[in-house]
Write an enzyme that holds these catalytic residues in place. Structure first.
Site, short mmCIF file in Angstrom:
data_model
loop_
_atom_site.label_atom_id
_atom_site.label_comp_id
_atom_site.label_asym_id
_atom_site.label_seq_id
_atom_site.Cartn_x
_atom_site.Cartn_y
_atom_site.Cartn_z
N GLY A 1 3.73 -0.99 -9.16
CA GLY A 1 3.74 -2.39 -9.55
C GLY A 1 4.21 -2.66 -10.97
N LEU B 1 8.17 -1.29 0.20
CA LEU B 1 8.95 -0.28 0.92
C LEU B 1 9.10 -0.54 2.41
CD1 LEU B 1 7.68 2.96 -0.87
CD2 LEU B 1 9.73 1.61 -1.32
N LYS B 2 8.70 -1.76 2.84
CA LYS B 2 8.85 -2.05 4.28
C LYS B 2 10.01 -3.03 4.47
CE LYS B 2 5.09 0.26 5.21
NZ LYS B 2 5.19 1.57 5.85
N ASN C 1 14.81 -9.39 -3.63
CA ASN C 1 14.42 -7.97 -3.70
C ASN C 1 15.09 -7.33 -4.90
OD1 ASN C 1 13.35 -5.42 -2.73
ND2 ASN C 1 15.42 -4.92 -2.05
N HIS D 1 16.49 -3.67 -6.23
CA HIS D 1 16.81 -2.32 -5.74
C HIS D 1 17.37 -1.51 -6.91
CE1 HIS D 1 17.87 0.81 -2.90
NE2 HIS D 1 19.02 0.89 -3.52
#
Ligand code: GRF
Length: 198
Positions: A11, A83-84, A100, A102
């Protein structure tokens, strides 16, 4: 704006949003973790933010998550080390409202099986001279949505996956904060696959 942050691990991205965005440009009203022992849950709790665990394997996962998002009047969702894969049901419920972060320059080193340290191992193995981080809108694929912001780091001969991960994580924090601030200010204009940042 009311923000939900989805996490799976440490986190550190959530923490910078708590420090830089929360109660300044928007309000983080919910932390949702796919992992019951994610340290990120403590970060939420330490800041009196509702922090819950949802195992995405649960049968009515989507309905439950959508219910709690609506209950908290969430305006947009930030996947920060989550991670889903987000289901099409949830993506379609929040079109252009899920972003998101990445840890690579998409479309390099991304997709369902590229996450965490593995992303940097692949970059080092390939011998790239620059890598970086990407913030993008989430669509039904894995790391395939329209790109909002990218920032690069140099990859030196001596770099390892670990030293590269550290360099990239620092700029993830930076571009995620800028992107979330722009989301709060409605300054991201999405036209097809192109994103204009006002
Ligand atoms: C990191 O690999 C980061 O690149 C990616 O998820 C992992 C954990 O991030 N976004 P965090 O420290 O849990 O925010």
């Amino acid at each position: 704006k009311k923000i939900a942050v989805f996490i799976s691990g440490g986190g550190s991205n959530l923490q910078v949003l708590i420090d830089e965005i929360h109660q300044k440009y928007g309000e983080i009203v919910l932390v949702l973790s796919s992992n019951s022992n994610a340290h990120g849950l403590m970060r939420g709790k330490n800041n009196e933010i509702k922090s819950i665990v949802f195992d995405s394997k649960e049968s009515d996962f989507d309905e439950k998550v959508i219910a709690i998002l609506e209950e908290n009047h969430v305006d947009f969702i930030v996947l920060a080390g989550y991670l889903k894969i987000i289901s099409s049901k949830l993506v379609n419920k929040y079109p252009g409202k899920i972003i998101n972060i990445h840890p690579s320059l998409i479309p390099s080193f991304c997709g369902a099986n590229h996450y965490g340290l593995k992303v940097h191992e692949k970059a080092i193995e390939y011998g790239v001279k620059i890598s970086g981080a990407t913030v993008h809108f989430v669509d039904e694929g894995a790391d395939t949505g329209p790109i909002i912001m990218q920032k690069t780091v140099s990859v030196d001969y001596e770099d390892t996956a670990e030293t590269l991960q550290k360099k990239v994580l620092d700029i993830e924090h930076y571009i995620l904060c800028v992107s979330v601030k722009k989301m709060c200010e409605d300054k991201l204009i999405l036209k097809g696959r192109k994103v204009k940042v006002l």
